[in-house]
Design an enzyme around this catalytic site. Sequence first.
Site, PDB file in Angstrom:
ATOM      1  N   LEU A  41       0.904  -1.294  -0.064  1.00  0.00           N
ATOM      2  CA  LEU A  41      -0.349  -0.232  -0.184  1.00  0.00           C
ATOM      3  C   LEU A  41       0.281   1.286  -0.206  1.00  0.00           C
ATOM      4  O   LEU A  41       2.089   0.965   0.082  1.00  0.00           O
ATOM      5  CB  LEU A  41      -1.198   0.306   1.085  1.00  0.00           C
ATOM      6  CG  LEU A  41      -2.383  -1.153   0.786  1.00  0.00           C
ATOM      7  CD1 LEU A  41      -2.877  -1.222   2.802  1.00  0.00           C
ATOM      8  CD2 LEU A  41      -2.934  -1.422   0.020  1.00  0.00           C
ATOM      9  N   GLY A  43       0.694   3.361  -2.368  1.00  0.00           N
ATOM     10  CA  GLY A  43       0.973   4.120  -3.644  1.00  0.00           C
ATOM     11  C   GLY A  43       2.443   5.192  -4.215  1.00  0.00           C
ATOM     12  O   GLY A  43       3.372   4.660  -4.074  1.00  0.00           O
ATOM     13  N   CYS A  45       3.306   7.940  -3.824  1.00  0.00           N
ATOM     14  CA  CYS A  45       3.680   8.931  -2.380  1.00  0.00           C
ATOM     15  C   CYS A  45       4.329   8.347  -1.553  1.00  0.00           C
ATOM     16  O   CYS A  45       6.440   8.813  -1.622  1.00  0.00           O
ATOM     17  CB  CYS A  45       2.695   9.681  -1.925  1.00  0.00           C
ATOM     18  SG  CYS A  45       3.495  11.007  -0.508  1.00  0.00           S
ATOM     19  N   LYS A  54      12.582  12.213  -0.248  1.00  0.00           N
ATOM     20  CA  LYS A  54      12.684  13.357   0.501  1.00  0.00           C
ATOM     21  C   LYS A  54      13.717  12.658   1.388  1.00  0.00           C
ATOM     22  O   LYS A  54      14.235  13.207   2.009  1.00  0.00           O
ATOM     23  CB  LYS A  54      11.495  13.863   1.391  1.00  0.00           C
ATOM     24  CG  LYS A  54      10.388  14.763   1.726  1.00  0.00           C
ATOM     25  CD  LYS A  54      10.103  15.224   0.101  1.00  0.00           C
ATOM     26  CE  LYS A  54       9.920  15.353  -0.917  1.00  0.00           C
ATOM     27  NZ  LYS A  54       9.274  15.616  -2.307  1.00  0.00           N
ATOM     28  N   GLY A 271       5.890  16.339 -16.127  1.00  0.00           N
ATOM     29  CA  GLY A 271       4.604  16.153 -15.939  1.00  0.00           C
ATOM     30  C   GLY A 271       3.819  15.091 -15.609  1.00  0.00           C
ATOM     31  O   GLY A 271       4.497  13.772 -15.562  1.00  0.00           O
ATOM     32  N   HIS A 444      11.823  33.268  19.704  1.00  0.00           N
ATOM     33  CA  HIS A 444      13.536  34.184  19.187  1.00  0.00           C
ATOM     34  C   HIS A 444      14.379  33.318  19.358  1.00  0.00           C
ATOM     35  O   HIS A 444      14.253  32.659  20.632  1.00  0.00           O
ATOM     36  CB  HIS A 444      13.219  35.295  19.578  1.00  0.00           C
ATOM     37  CG  HIS A 444      13.975  36.503  18.860  1.00  0.00           C
ATOM     38  ND1 HIS A 444      15.037  36.841  17.384  1.00  0.00           N
ATOM     39  CD2 HIS A 444      15.424  36.530  19.454  1.00  0.00           C
ATOM     40  CE1 HIS A 444      16.010  36.788  17.763  1.00  0.00           C
ATOM     41  NE2 HIS A 444      16.662  37.128  18.942  1.00  0.00           N
TER      42      HIS A 444
END
Length: 470
Positions: A41, A43, A45, A54, A271, A444
């Site tokens: 499973l 897909g 990604c 990544k 694409g 900060h």
Amino acid sequence: MTEYDNYDVVVLGGGPGGYTAAFRAADLGLSVLLVEREERLGGVCLNVGCIPSKTLLYAAGLIEKTLTFSGKGVTFAPPVIDIVALGAHRNEVVSKLTDGLSALAKARKITVLRGIGSLASAHELRVETVNGAVTVPFKNLIVSVGSRPSKLPNFPDDERIWDSTDALALKFIPKRLLIIGGGIIGLEMATVYHALGSKITVVEMKDQLIPPADADLVKPLYRKLKKEFEDILLSTQVTDVKAGTAGLEVTFKGASGEKISQYDAILVAVGRRSNADSINIQKAGIELDKRSFIEVNERMETGVSGIYAIGDVTGEPMLAHKATHQAKTAAEVIAGHPAAFAALTIPSVAYTHPEIAWMGLTEREAAEKNIAFSRAEFPWAASGRALSSLASAGFTKALFDPDTDRLLGAGIVGDNAGELIAEAVLALEMGADYRDISLTVHAHPTLSETFAFAAEIADGSITDILNPAK
Ligand code: FAD
């Protein structure tokens, strides 16, 4: 009757869209059958997209950081690259996630049927399994079969011509690598292979890298890559590729005429195309558009009762986080909830170095649609955190509605832009104006402060730089 009759929901495709829809539907008390052609499973990604890319980009980032820090008190030895070990690490990351999905599906009592599904009618799927074809009748079907890389016509059939899946496989490190397509996927893979030692050329048909992003956001990345890569050819097309034993001979046609060069491998990243054209969807009475996308409404309904579509098959943007949100909507609608996918924006991120992220209105879109906005930009050269982490080439910009002062859009270029953009998305969804953002106390020193500083610029209250309004 077969063993696959009587499920409340059948989900076709187990990518981020499909597995999320299946999990949400099961959690809402529905019985679910999930049909997936691959063994794992997740897909595109998880298996050949977001996660492996990544993982490799993280390695590329480490290599780059050691180089940029040299001469500043800590010098590292040149990296020793072992693509077999790197590939094993990538596989380990992917397996942890995909094994986790199988366990989650089991725990939710979802039936996973391995096979290639296609529509037999508006009420039945035909699934080719290793044990033969089965017919699966459905009351509700969620189509989530995703997308595949687009191909360029008339290219030779040669194993040195890659798509993104081949590039992620780390077959070898080409000496000279040509990337056709200067979009997000092309540039992410260019970043990886550059760090691994390839000389990179990127060729892009349009006059800008990452064409959908605002030109100012792309500029810092372009400047850096122009120095690092062998070449970046904009407004240029590849007109011919010849496969020879010594390499791939490529002819380019651009504004300055024709040129020929030889490469050891080519990545075609021009694409992606919807897989909805491979499942006989017309048999259910659903027509596809020119790019094979399925039209859906806010409830993810196609024009045919009981058939829903989600994820890449529904069109741009083809992103995992769009698929998962649409997936939840489809499952909730089937469960009778008053759900709709009505996100105000879907953020885009290029995980290049530096990263580029944007959301909401872009300046390009504002110009096209004649939308008025006021613009505030905070340069990272004035951020203590950016300077201390050698990330001062970036900036954060925010666009506000001149009448209501509300946030309309934001763009960030710099380290962790992909993480930082989340605050802007939340601000947009909550209807925040620049006072809401500037009065929110940010820790900060963080890069997150740069978004608040952009809002302070809009408000005229910035103190970290001279106030541009004055
Ligand atoms: P898919 O993930 O394509 O899943 C579809 C599933 O359906 C697949 O498992 C497929 O095997 C199955 N299937 C197809 N046809 C059939 C059939 N007939 N029968 C049974 N099963 C079938 N997106 C991001 O948001 N962030 C990123 O960083 C990112 N990086 C990417 C990097 C790369 C290199 C690539 C290629 C893509 C990247 N994407 C990224 C895009 C992202 O992968 C997709 O948007 C996302 O996977 C779409 O999910 P989906 O469920 O619609 O389709």
